[in-house]
Write an enzyme that holds these catalytic residues in place. Structure first.
Site, mmCIF file in Angstrom:
data_model
loop_
_atom_site.group_PDB
_atom_site.id
_atom_site.type_symbol
_atom_site.label_atom_id
_atom_site.label_comp_id
_atom_site.label_asym_id
_atom_site.label_seq_id
_atom_site.Cartn_x
_atom_site.Cartn_y
_atom_site.Cartn_z
ATOM 1 N N HIS A 140 0.810 -1.222 0.000
ATOM 2 C CA HIS A 140 0.000 0.000 0.000
ATOM 3 C C HIS A 140 0.843 1.272 0.000
ATOM 4 O O HIS A 140 0.316 2.355 -0.244
ATOM 5 C CB HIS A 140 -1.008 -0.017 1.162
ATOM 6 C CG HIS A 140 -0.430 0.311 2.493
ATOM 7 N ND1 HIS A 140 -0.170 -0.642 3.454
ATOM 8 C CD2 HIS A 140 -0.061 1.485 3.029
ATOM 9 C CE1 HIS A 140 0.325 -0.058 4.525
ATOM 10 N NE2 HIS A 140 0.402 1.239 4.304
ATOM 11 N N ASP A 151 -0.630 -7.475 1.397
ATOM 12 C CA ASP A 151 -0.016 -6.146 1.475
ATOM 13 C C ASP A 151 1.493 -6.304 1.651
ATOM 14 O O ASP A 151 2.040 -6.091 2.726
ATOM 15 C CB ASP A 151 -0.645 -5.366 2.633
ATOM 16 C CG ASP A 151 -0.207 -3.908 2.653
ATOM 17 O OD1 ASP A 151 0.299 -3.434 1.614
ATOM 18 O OD2 ASP A 151 -0.381 -3.253 3.696
ATOM 19 N N GLY A 194 2.900 5.968 9.148
ATOM 20 C CA GLY A 194 4.307 6.205 8.848
ATOM 21 C C GLY A 194 5.185 5.017 9.180
ATOM 22 O O GLY A 194 6.346 4.970 8.792
ATOM 23 N N SER A 232 4.247 1.947 8.291
ATOM 24 C CA SER A 232 3.919 0.954 7.269
ATOM 25 C C SER A 232 5.151 0.431 6.558
ATOM 26 O O SER A 232 6.068 1.193 6.252
ATOM 27 C CB SER A 232 3.024 1.579 6.204
ATOM 28 O OG SER A 232 1.722 1.609 6.659
ATOM 29 N N GLY A 233 5.100 -0.841 6.228
ATOM 30 C CA GLY A 233 6.181 -1.453 5.479
ATOM 31 C C GLY A 233 7.340 -1.869 6.350
ATOM 32 O O GLY A 233 8.187 -2.656 5.941
#
Ligand SMILES: *[C@@H]1O[C@H](CO)[C@@H](O)[C@H](O)[C@H]1NC(C)=O
Ligand SMILES: *[C@@H]1O[C@H](CO)[C@@H](O)[C@H](O)[C@H]1NC(C)=O
Ligand SMILES: *[C@@H]1O[C@H](CO)[C@@H](O)[C@H](O)[C@H]1NC(C)=O
Ligand SMILES: *[C@@H]1O[C@H](CO)[C@@H](O)[C@H](O)[C@H]1NC(C)=O
Ligand SMILES: *[C@@H]1O[C@H](CO)[C@@H](O)[C@H](O)[C@H]1NC(C)=O
Ligand SMILES: *[C@@H]1O[C@H](CO)[C@@H](O)[C@H](O)[C@H]1NC(C)=O
Ligand SMILES: *[C@@H]1O[C@H](CO)[C@@H](O)[C@H](O)[C@H]1NC(C)=O
Length: 856
Positions: A87, A139, A241, A243-244
């Protein structure tokens, strides 16, 4: 609404890094190992509820930049490969170009020169074909670097789990990132990588939490390939922030990446642990993408004994977390009540909002809030909390930046020197999130707030029910602003009191209150108010929910709690009217939300019980005054003033007290001076004022004629026994028609009406019903009161404007509009013998109209 809080945890959080340099060459001394060593930091050194990490602790953590700023996290899994979340790179179904992205490796603090950090361009971004959005899973993304990363003490790959690898329920793992530290609260400078310990929640345990309604009453069905980590009680979590970024767990001396930060429902909320993309199920997909790349990622095997963890609770016996705030043994015994003692001033009441912070009005500390310096005598300040033997000392005073000019922001936070142990008491109050919607009818209580004087014997008067947003806004809101829909912070929050508990002679002038409202047994601090406007109880509070973000930003741990009651009823949010009629200079009058013509209350319609023998219609024209027809109130020939009671807020003649019914005695009857004739209108003075509410609200008055474009009604009862309000639609005739129709028999200032088909018999006439109109703007106005024995003739209010205004200062006269209706002096234009030529006014009117048309 349903996706409102489902937040993919990517957002632009941090601005450009000065001094980062693009390094595309492999350093000559660098030696690539054959078998990639992974998951071992050199021994040296979005996160909510976490803390600064030590440099080098998480050497696989990378920062993904776009447009020069940090957007997402990622993890180095091989010299040329970074694992992240899909995403971060897919907007609106389209994969963003790899060239827009860069990878910053070996960075710790993103502020200032990046010692030891280096940057790589991205050659390709790979996302599973079937990724469609965070809530449907998959994701995950792989970034191929344009050139291999330079491995070193602060840049090392993490180990990846094989498909068979199991991270058991209860396993302690760590999430890392530069994301927000709370919802909508960015990581402060110097942007140091944050770490937080999270526990893996097994699928059943996590689904159990997500099956209970959470924020916005939402539930969520987890999908295969998702992994939860966090705590049922919340408070520690990943956030925007992050994410990933990686969720890593240590096994046999190596760190394995169990998950990729994907999304959450808010951050750190109760029963809403963070949702990660499980990495293990993507072993095959990852291997396929990196095929041929040497060295590739390492997938060490898991020791079999590490496969099992804590026994996992199932849906039947899982423990969900209950609110930790807002529980009181009984209303009034508030375990969060804090008394702030400042030398030289009276005690100031506030509320404990966390282990370390007390919220109180800033006006308690005048002179101490304007300066940036801490108060000089802070050492001598003390806070008394329930069940604490000794007073607490104060470390810091943080006034709201707008406290000095904005009454709605009259707040200050006081930090205690040492946190208190929360238990039954002291216990913090719950604070609402900005989107909280306190349901109309919620049970609320007043609690002391600031420097307050006691109200004698007020104990039982502190209970209230919440008014609907429309009423609250239209009674007290700022003019011209539309009514905020549920989910947006209201401009005011209004309690309605049980009127029958009114005790005369009590004055609330010097008492200050906050408003606590209860949901599912849990108390929220809903509103604050410095002063009641006059002797009456406080009726409009500033909503506290607008300050949730400021309070959580300052305290980092105040108990903001999700809305707990969602029973919006069949009406729900959609049907609430969104606009208010304009106010008059005296405030709101004539308010009645649509659709209300059938059933529902007419807030100004009064039952006037005269001498226990008859009931007249009355109309509330000001908080202490009712207007009625003299002939109904005072019988001809009688010289004594009768005993009169007035009831408002009734919907029928039930002998039982009705809820929100308001009753008052009449202490005087006022009549205008009239030459010779008996005046048609009487003003009744009430024993005490009524508080404006949906059951007792003054109507507006119309100074002359029919308001243009208005629709008009006779409002009364079908019969004086049952007293169920009915309204009959009428049109008001022009003065000329009226005069001609009733030639010679009308007192000056009389209005004539024509009933709509079939409406003539709706209201009986002995109680002297009023004639009122709804203006184009929506306000209801009183135009006249029935003349004795007539269904069609009304004494106009307009000619008595001066007398009414002089007697009742607060009567709400609208500006004149339309044309006056009581004028015709020499009415000489009527066709002779036409008036009353026929049995029915309708037929007579028809003939009259014909004649006038022919003559004209
Ligand atoms: C996303 O796509 C829709 C329709 O395809 C479009 O209306 C919308 O503006 C797009 N949003 C963005 C942020 O590009
Ligand atoms: C995507 O495809 C893979 C392999 O076919 C499958 O295992 C996975 O469940 C799919 N994910 C989604 C979100 O459809
Ligand atoms: C209840 O939870 C425990 C773990 O806490 C688990 O071992 C047990 O099987 C569960 N019992 C039932 C009836 O689901
Ligand atoms: C203070 O007031 C300004 C102007 O109305 C507003 O933009 C700001 O957000 C307020 N500060 C806080 C903390 O609410
Ligand atoms: C607070 O409670 C914890 C355990 O609940 C205890 O260990 C600690 O000593 C208590 N602190 C104080 C100051 O009472
Ligand atoms: C309370 O305030 C009202 C209006 O400001 C004033 O008329 C009244 O005298 C005050 N009452 C007391 C007891 O101070
Ligand atoms: C809230 O959610 C529960 C469970 O999903 C449902 O039964 C209830 O009707 C919902 N309430 C509202 C007002 O939507």
């Amino acid at each position: 609404m349903s996706q409102h809080l489902l937040l993919p945890l990517a957002i632009l959080a941090i601005s450009p890094i000065p001094g980062a340099f693009q390094d595309s060459a492999l350093s000559p001394t660098q030696k690539e190992p054959e078998d990639l060593d992974c998951g071992r930091p050199e021994p040296s050194a979005r996160i909510m509820g976490g803390s600064d990490s030590q440099p080098g602790t998480w050497p696989w953590q990378v920062s993904l930049h776009q447009g020069g700023g940090h957007i997402c996290g990622g993890s180095l899994i091989a010299p040329s490969w970074v694992l992240s979340a899909a995403h971060c790179f897919v907007t609106n179904g389209t994969l963003e170009p790899a060239a827009e992205w860069s990878v910053v490796l070996g960075v710790h603090s993103q502020d200032g020169p990046l010692d030891g950090a280096h940057v790589r361009a991205v050659a390709a971004i790979l996302v599973p074909d079937n990724y469609s959005g965070v809530e449907s899973g998959a994701d995950v993304a792989l970034l191929r670097l344009a050139s291999p990363a330079r491995l070193g003490p602060t840049v090392r790959p993490v180990c990846l789990p094989r498909a068979s690898h199991r991270f058991a329920h209860g396993t302690a793992c760590w999430a890392t990132g530069w994301g927000d530290v709370q919802e909508a609260d960015p990581l402060p400078l110097p942007w140091v990588l944050q770490e937080v310990e999270l526990r893996v929640l097994g699928e059943a345990a996590c689904q159990c939490l997500y099956s209970r309604p959470g924020p916005f009453n939402l539930t969520f069905q987890l999908l295969p390939g998702m992994l939860c980590a966090g705590y049922p009680e919340g408070r520690r979590d990943t956030c925007q922030g992050d994410s990933g970024g990686p969720l890593v767990c240590k096994e046999g001396g190596r760190w394995f990446q169990a998950g990729i930060t994907s999304f959450g429902f808010g951050c750190g909320r109760r029963n809403r642990p963070g949702v990660f993309t499980a990495v293990a199920p993507y072993e095959a997909w990852i291997r396929e993408q990196v095929l041929g790349s040497e060295p590739g990622p390492a997938f060490p095997t898991q020791s079999p004994e590490l496969q099992s963890g804590l026994p996992e609770p199932t849906d039947e016996n899982c423990t969900i977390a209950l609110p930790e705030c807002g529980k009181a043994p009984r209303p009034g015994a508030w375990p969060w009540e804090a008394q702030v003692l400042v030398p030289g001033s009276r005690p100031c009441y506030g509320a404990l909002v966390s282990e370390s912070w007390v919220l109180a009005p800033a006006s308690c500390f005048p002179g101490r809030i304007s300066s940036d310096l801490p108060p000089r005598d802070l050492d001598n300040w003390r806070v008394m909390l329930p069940s604490r033997p000794r007073a607490e000392r104060v470390a810091r005073l943080v006034p709201h930046e707008n406290a000095s000019w904005d009454d709605a922001s009259n707040l200050a936070l006081l930090q205690l020197r040492a946190p208190v142990n929360l238990s039954v008491a002291p216990r913090p109050v719950c604070l609402p999130h900005p989107e909280h919607y306190f349901l109309p009818g919620s049970r609320c209580r007043l609690a002391r707030w600031g420097h307050t004087e006691p109200v004698p014997g007020a104990g039982s008067l502190l209970e209230a029910e919440l008014l609907g947003v429309w009423w609250c806004h239209c009674l007290y809101g700022r003019q011209g602003e539309s009514v905020p829909p549920p989910g947006e912070p209201p401009l005011a929050i209004c309690p309605a009191y049980q009127e029958e508990e009114e005790v005369a002679g009590r004055c609330w002038n010097y008492s200050h209150w906050s408003l606590l409202c209860r949901e599912e047994g849990t108390w929220f601090l809903a509103g604050i108010r410095d002063l009641p406007s006059d002797c009456l109880r406080p009726r409009a509070f500033y909503p506290l929910q607008t300050h949730g973000p400021w309070i959580s930003h300052v305290t980092r741990g105040a108990y903001l709690e999700d809305q707990l009651a969602w029973d919006w009823g069949p009406e729900g949010e959609e049907t609430e009217t969104q606009t208010c009629p304009p106010h008059t200079e005296h405030g709101a009058c004539g308010l009645r939300p649509e659709p209300a013509l059938t059933g529902g209350l007419w807030p100004w319609l009064a039952e006037v019980h005269v001498a226990g023998e008859r009931v007249c219609t009355g109309i509330l024209v000001a908080p202490g005054w009712v207007l009625a027809a003299t002939h109904c109130i005072l019988r001809l020939g009688s010289t004594t003033v009768p005993y009169i009671e007035v009831y408002l807020g009734r919907a029928g003649a039930s002998p039982l007290p009705q809820s929100h019914q308001v009753s008052r005695l009449v202490i005087s009857i006022r009549l205008p001076r009239h030459l010779g004739l008996r005046p048609p209108l009487a003003l009744l003075e009430l024993s005490s004022r009524v508080e404006p509410s949906p059951s007792a609200l003054p109507i507006c008055l119309h100074p002359g004629g029919t308001p243009l474009g208005a629709s008009c009604w006779v409002l009364g009862w079908k019969d004086p026994q049952d007293r169920v309000p009915v309204a009959a639609a009428v049109s008001i005739l022009t003065p000329r028609l009226c005069h001609c129709l009733y030639q010679g028999i009308l007192p000056p200032g009389t209005l004539c009406v024509l009933y709509a088909e079939g409406q003539e018999d709706r209201c009986e006439v002995t109680s002297a019903p009023p004639l009122l109109c709804q203006t184009e703007e929506g306000s209801w106005v009183l135009v006249g009161m029935a003349i004795r024995g007539s269904r069609d003739l009304f004494a106009a209010i307009g000619p008595e404007e001066t007398w009414i205004s002089q007697t009742v200062g607060e009567a709400h006269f609208l500006h004149p509009s339309g044309f006056p209706h009581w004028l015709p002096e020499g009415g000489d234009l009527c066709p002779p013998d036409m008036a009353r030529a026929s049995g029915s006014p309708r037929a007579a009117l028809f003939l009259l109209l014909l004649t006038l048309l022919i003559q004209g």
